[in-house]
Design an enzyme around this catalytic site. Structure first.
Site, mmCIF file in Angstrom:
data_model
loop_
_atom_site.group_PDB
_atom_site.id
_atom_site.type_symbol
_atom_site.label_atom_id
_atom_site.label_comp_id
_atom_site.label_asym_id
_atom_site.label_seq_id
_atom_site.Cartn_x
_atom_site.Cartn_y
_atom_site.Cartn_z
ATOM 1 N N ASP A 126 0.854 -1.188 0.000
ATOM 2 C CA ASP A 126 0.000 0.000 0.000
ATOM 3 C C ASP A 126 0.886 1.233 0.000
ATOM 4 O O ASP A 126 1.991 1.214 0.559
ATOM 5 C CB ASP A 126 -0.909 0.010 1.236
ATOM 6 C CG ASP A 126 -2.003 -1.044 1.165
ATOM 7 O OD1 ASP A 126 -2.436 -1.388 0.044
ATOM 8 O OD2 ASP A 126 -2.442 -1.505 2.226
ATOM 9 N N ASP A 144 -6.919 -1.532 -4.693
ATOM 10 C CA ASP A 144 -8.001 -1.203 -3.764
ATOM 11 C C ASP A 144 -8.932 -0.157 -4.372
ATOM 12 O O ASP A 144 -10.154 -0.228 -4.211
ATOM 13 C CB ASP A 144 -7.441 -0.659 -2.446
ATOM 14 C CG ASP A 144 -6.554 -1.651 -1.724
ATOM 15 O OD1 ASP A 144 -6.762 -2.869 -1.885
ATOM 16 O OD2 ASP A 144 -5.654 -1.206 -0.994
#
Length: 166
Positions: A126, A144
């Protein structure tokens, strides 16, 4: 004259899988760039509310189960593969429904992008980090984002379909 049997147009998977592949490509290239450029945990502010930061997520959305003993890697990988099979089935059956199929293609690309991370790295990479004042949204990635946009489009498509049937 005899009619020939042909596959219905709804079985056209290629365009939707192409969209998923584009999502996977951008997701993986962005993660490779971040891995080569940033040290783990280092935060690089781009604006007063947005930063790039390299973090590893061993759990699911928002770090759910990230502190578990390691079983979650395989559970979420299996879940992603299962979702892939279901989505491919739905795309094959409903490929002519453009918005529905687009939403599924985005979800598929995002899910597979994160599955690739789990298989290759053991965690999801991330790097997109939003924060305002004392409020901080958990870091996320392009996969995401594709899943979220796909889910919003899926809900919109269903609401539109329900309203149209009244």
């Amino acid at each position: 004259m005899a009619k020939t049997l042909s596959k219905p147009a709804s079985g056209a998977l290629a365009p939707w899988l192409g969209i998923s592949l584009i999502v996977i490509l951008f997701d993986q290239l962005s993660k490779i760039a971040i891995l080569k450029t940033f040290a783990y945990g280092a935060q690089h502010a781009l604006t007063s509310f947005f930063s790039l930061v390299l973090v590893y997520n061993r759990g699911a959305a928002f770090g759910f189960l990230s502190t578990a003993s390691g079983w979650q890697r395989w559970a979420f990988t299996a879940l992603g593969i299962g979702a892939t099979l279901v989505i491919c089935f739905l795309l094959r059956r409903h490929g002519q429904q453009r918005l529905f199929s687009l939403s599924l293609a985005l979800i598929l690309g995002g899910a597979l992008g994160n599955v690739i991370d789990r298989l290759v790295y053991g965690h999801v990479i991330d790097f997109l980090d939003f924060h305002v004042g004392g409020w901080h949204f958990p870091a996320f990635n392009l996969a995401d984002s594709a899943i979220t946009v796909g889910a919003v489009l899926l809900v919109y498509d269903e609401l539109r379909r329900v309203r149209g049937s009244r």
